[in-house]
Design a protein around this motif. Sequence first.
Motif, mmCIF file in Angstrom:
data_model
loop_
_atom_site.group_PDB
_atom_site.id
_atom_site.type_symbol
_atom_site.label_atom_id
_atom_site.label_comp_id
_atom_site.label_asym_id
_atom_site.label_seq_id
_atom_site.Cartn_x
_atom_site.Cartn_y
_atom_site.Cartn_z
ATOM 1 N N ALA A 8 0.857 -1.311 0.059
ATOM 2 C CA ALA A 8 -0.140 0.124 0.072
ATOM 3 C C ALA A 8 0.738 1.103 0.043
ATOM 4 O O ALA A 8 1.661 1.358 0.841
ATOM 5 N N GLY A 9 0.809 2.032 -1.043
ATOM 6 C CA GLY A 9 1.617 3.171 -1.069
ATOM 7 C C GLY A 9 1.687 4.253 0.077
ATOM 8 O O GLY A 9 0.466 4.556 0.323
ATOM 9 N N ALA A 10 2.399 4.557 0.588
ATOM 10 C CA ALA A 10 2.971 5.427 1.592
ATOM 11 C C ALA A 10 2.207 4.900 2.979
ATOM 12 O O ALA A 10 2.342 5.707 3.998
ATOM 13 N N LEU A 11 1.508 3.809 3.077
ATOM 14 C CA LEU A 11 0.976 3.357 4.427
ATOM 15 C C LEU A 11 1.726 2.263 4.893
ATOM 16 O O LEU A 11 1.488 2.286 6.108
ATOM 17 N N ASN A 626 -21.713 -20.133 -18.532
ATOM 18 C CA ASN A 626 -20.648 -21.318 -19.007
ATOM 19 C C ASN A 626 -19.440 -20.643 -19.475
ATOM 20 O O ASN A 626 -18.463 -21.448 -19.898
ATOM 21 N N SER A 627 -19.395 -19.536 -20.279
ATOM 22 C CA SER A 627 -18.267 -18.863 -20.959
ATOM 23 C C SER A 627 -17.651 -17.619 -20.350
ATOM 24 O O SER A 627 -16.822 -17.090 -20.590
ATOM 25 N N TYR A 628 -18.332 -17.188 -18.839
ATOM 26 C CA TYR A 628 -17.624 -16.057 -18.271
ATOM 27 C C TYR A 628 -16.610 -16.381 -17.497
ATOM 28 O O TYR A 628 -16.432 -17.529 -16.900
ATOM 29 N N ASN A 629 -15.547 -15.483 -17.639
ATOM 30 C CA ASN A 629 -14.201 -15.639 -16.989
ATOM 31 C C ASN A 629 -14.104 -14.506 -16.175
ATOM 32 O O ASN A 629 -14.000 -13.309 -16.399
ATOM 33 N N GLU A 630 -14.630 -14.540 -14.565
ATOM 34 C CA GLU A 630 -14.378 -13.730 -13.903
ATOM 35 C C GLU A 630 -12.803 -12.978 -13.852
ATOM 36 O O GLU A 630 -12.751 -11.954 -13.255
ATOM 37 N N PHE A 631 -11.893 -13.626 -14.295
ATOM 38 C CA PHE A 631 -10.500 -13.291 -14.111
ATOM 39 C C PHE A 631 -10.057 -12.807 -15.511
ATOM 40 O O PHE A 631 -8.793 -12.815 -15.706
ATOM 41 N N GLU A 632 -11.089 -12.424 -16.442
ATOM 42 C CA GLU A 632 -10.555 -11.960 -17.714
ATOM 43 C C GLU A 632 -9.913 -10.480 -17.304
ATOM 44 O O GLU A 632 -10.089 -9.812 -16.539
ATOM 45 N N VAL A 633 -8.659 -10.466 -18.368
ATOM 46 C CA VAL A 633 -7.911 -9.116 -18.347
ATOM 47 C C VAL A 633 -8.998 -8.298 -19.182
ATOM 48 O O VAL A 633 -8.738 -8.335 -20.309
ATOM 49 N N THR A 634 -9.268 -6.950 -18.407
ATOM 50 C CA THR A 634 -10.179 -6.100 -19.193
ATOM 51 C C THR A 634 -9.276 -4.863 -19.113
ATOM 52 O O THR A 634 -8.225 -4.407 -18.736
ATOM 53 N N ALA A 635 -10.064 -3.980 -20.011
ATOM 54 C CA ALA A 635 -9.185 -2.644 -20.275
ATOM 55 C C ALA A 635 -9.609 -2.023 -18.876
ATOM 56 O O ALA A 635 -8.576 -1.203 -18.442
ATOM 57 N N GLU A 636 -10.439 -2.045 -18.076
ATOM 58 C CA GLU A 636 -10.808 -1.583 -16.956
ATOM 59 C C GLU A 636 -9.668 -1.920 -15.774
ATOM 60 O O GLU A 636 -9.155 -1.207 -14.973
ATOM 61 N N SER A 637 -9.462 -3.234 -15.748
ATOM 62 C CA SER A 637 -8.302 -3.839 -14.894
ATOM 63 C C SER A 637 -6.959 -3.102 -15.193
ATOM 64 O O SER A 637 -6.206 -3.138 -14.373
ATOM 65 N N LYS A 638 -6.825 -2.944 -16.277
ATOM 66 C CA LYS A 638 -5.426 -2.579 -16.985
ATOM 67 C C LYS A 638 -5.468 -1.173 -16.640
ATOM 68 O O LYS A 638 -4.275 -0.785 -16.042
ATOM 69 N N ALA A 639 -6.369 -0.277 -16.390
ATOM 70 C CA ALA A 639 -6.541 0.786 -16.218
ATOM 71 C C ALA A 639 -6.173 0.956 -14.588
ATOM 72 O O ALA A 639 -5.593 2.024 -14.250
ATOM 73 N N ALA A 640 -6.901 0.136 -13.854
ATOM 74 C CA ALA A 640 -6.514 0.043 -12.392
ATOM 75 C C ALA A 640 -5.155 0.060 -12.073
ATOM 76 O O ALA A 640 -4.706 0.380 -11.056
ATOM 77 N N TYR A 641 -4.687 -0.898 -12.878
ATOM 78 C CA TYR A 641 -3.389 -1.164 -12.507
ATOM 79 C C TYR A 641 -2.299 0.041 -12.817
ATOM 80 O O TYR A 641 -1.417 0.137 -11.766
ATOM 81 N N LYS A 642 -2.677 0.661 -14.109
ATOM 82 C CA LYS A 642 -1.805 2.008 -14.233
ATOM 83 C C LYS A 642 -2.112 2.893 -13.245
ATOM 84 O O LYS A 642 -1.012 3.720 -12.762
ATOM 85 N N GLU A 646 1.035 4.398 -10.522
ATOM 86 C CA GLU A 646 1.118 5.956 -10.365
ATOM 87 C C GLU A 646 1.003 6.444 -8.974
ATOM 88 O O GLU A 646 1.624 7.251 -8.530
ATOM 89 N N SER A 647 0.567 5.513 -7.995
ATOM 90 C CA SER A 647 0.155 5.978 -6.621
ATOM 91 C C SER A 647 1.653 5.694 -5.760
ATOM 92 O O SER A 647 1.599 6.239 -4.671
ATOM 93 N N LEU A 648 2.258 4.817 -6.576
ATOM 94 C CA LEU A 648 3.644 4.634 -5.910
ATOM 95 C C LEU A 648 4.723 5.308 -6.155
ATOM 96 O O LEU A 648 4.669 5.730 -7.227
#
Length: 763
Positions: A8-11, A626-642, A646-648
Amino acid sequence: MRKIFLLAGALLATVAVKAQDRNHAYKFEQMGTLLPTPNVYRTASGAPGHMYWQQQVDYVIDVELDESIHRINGKEKITYTNNSPDQLTYLWVQLDQNMRAEDSDTYKTETGSMEDKMTKRSLTPILGYGFDGGHKIQSVTDASGKAMKYVINKTMMRVDLEKPIKSGEKFEFNISWYYNINDRLLMGGRGGYETFPEDGNTLYTITQWFPRLAVYSDSDGWQHKQFLGRGEFALPFGNYLVRITVPSDHIVASTGELQNAEEVLTAKQRELFEKAKTATRPVIIVTQKEAEQKEKTKAKDKKTWIYKADNVRDFAFGSSRKYIWDAMGVKIGDRTVMAMSYYPKEANPLYETYSTEAVAHTLRVYSKHTIDYPYPVAISVEASNGMEYPMICFNYGRPEKDGTYSEAIKYGMISVIIHEVGHNFFPMIVNSDERQWTWMDEGLNSFMQFLAEQEWDKNYPSRRGPAANMVSYMKSSKDTQEPIMTNSEQIIQFGNNAYGKPATALNILRETVMGRELFDYAFKEYARRWAFKHPNPADLFRTMEDASGVDLDWFWKGWFYTTENVDISIDDMKWYVFDSKNPEVENPRMAKEKADAKRHVSQTINEKTAPKSAVESRAELRDFYNSYNEFEVTAESKAAYKKYLESLDAEEKAMLNSGYNFYELSFSNKGGLVMPVILNFTFKDGSKEMVRIPAEVWRMNEKEFTKVFPFKKEVVSVELDPQRETADVDTENNYWPRQMLPSRFELYKYERRPSSNPMQKKK
């Protein structure tokens, strides 16, 4: 199992310390009132104070050995110097031979039981030896010859003074006495005589033979605790002039320097003695052939050997016509010390080969670690026992009659010589009170003996010193253990308690707790401060801390004041790695972990044997999930990672990408003794790393603690105390993951036990 945690950044500035109740058993609290209050005589630093004092007692003794009836006849002039600030109205004198009086408390307090089969040797102490032992005091007179009043209380004699001895005054008085010498092989004891039936000659070791003044000190007053046989001697320093009259064909080995060599030695013997001073190998002064010739006849006339010894606390001698004598000069500092041995032919070839060499080796090693040996001679006498006195000691080590010997006899002989010669330093020079604190001489000396043995031979089979050798005692029944700080007469396992455990403790201090540099300096300082003085335990404890800058109260308390042992357990290990928050890394990992967690044995078997499932066979039964992947790498998850990156700050990003694995280890103290924690980590690539944690890791909780260890490599196992240096009594809980340690057994058929003397078997 590996666990993921979030940076956790700064914490997250540091790893949080788990809150816990204070769990103390007073192991790290200072010793306080356990130690005596410092004063002008003994300081808080462990050094003698500016007003330290001790008494001096000088002796002039005339003694005659009557070989025909095995008797000592003696008279002594004693000069007592009162250096204390006190006025003395009486003096206490030790009569140690009185332990052999027929009504002695030694015999009265001996315990034992009957067996189905009893030998003469085992029955004799029960029936009584029929021996008229003890000091026979014939007179006690003052300097003018006037009889003095005295009272004998068992092994102590109080001499009453007509007027007090004031501070700074001297007092001279005389004692005349005799006693019958005991058969040492029958009755035991430190001194006595041994007669050799093959040639009818006798070897005498004359010890505790003259009435000796007790110690009067600043800390204890008179040390007049009765002598029951085990607790050895507390004695003041003084100067001795002793005239020893023996049969003229005897050789006398003695404390001190011979004053009348021209009268008792031949010209050839004197010449060889001078040659020995600069020799690199022992020079034989009296040969075996000469001794054997004297064994065939017994002289009727007598000779008087005169010995002088300055600043010693005791005096002993040996006498026999059987003695072979060799000598060699040893350089100690800027002085030459004569290392010498006296032994009957029954001790050859061992003594001729090793004895004087072992004496010289001991002087060198002990001088290096304490102070330069200050006396002019150091003597080893073979007498089939082991006991020490200033400048002279009596030892064992006889081979078989054919000259062969076992390895155990060889190393036992060298060890006892090192040990007994080493006693010149503890307690003959660093003069502790053996009657009260046996460990202060035996324990310290056993530790020094271990150092000398290891310098004699790197593969020396030392009995005491290595921590692992103490484990069996440390985990034995508490019913037969006492703290080291116990009077010698009360100890059940005497050798382990007074010799082995303190020697082990000092070796652990040197190798594991303090390190050699700090320990060696402090130990040498203790010897320097207290040479020719009377130290107490507190003086040792305080000096070791004062000179090293290491707080050792926890160590003294645990090792010397309790019977607790060392048993540290690795109870658990957890593995943590960073949660990188990168969906392309973490999502596949989480998907696999979830699938693995849900997987069961039926699925595994069905994949191999069962037909297609209904969902697999019919498309209309499948929907979004039957085809849903809860761990799919999405644009939203990539944005959250970015956004997370940036917070670190730069340091946090470096930490995140460092590749560290974090291992949380939990430890518990099952034995009670707090000790350093030594860990050996083995990594996946086969490499290892040793981590040493000081004992203070237990200071907040003496029963358990948890600690995190970061490594860039993956750990596959960890071992506690891998070099067995803390005397840990249970090694099975020293591993994570746990290891099954094999116990070995032997399949055999009964055969006659082979000889323990391979040399004889080969011959």
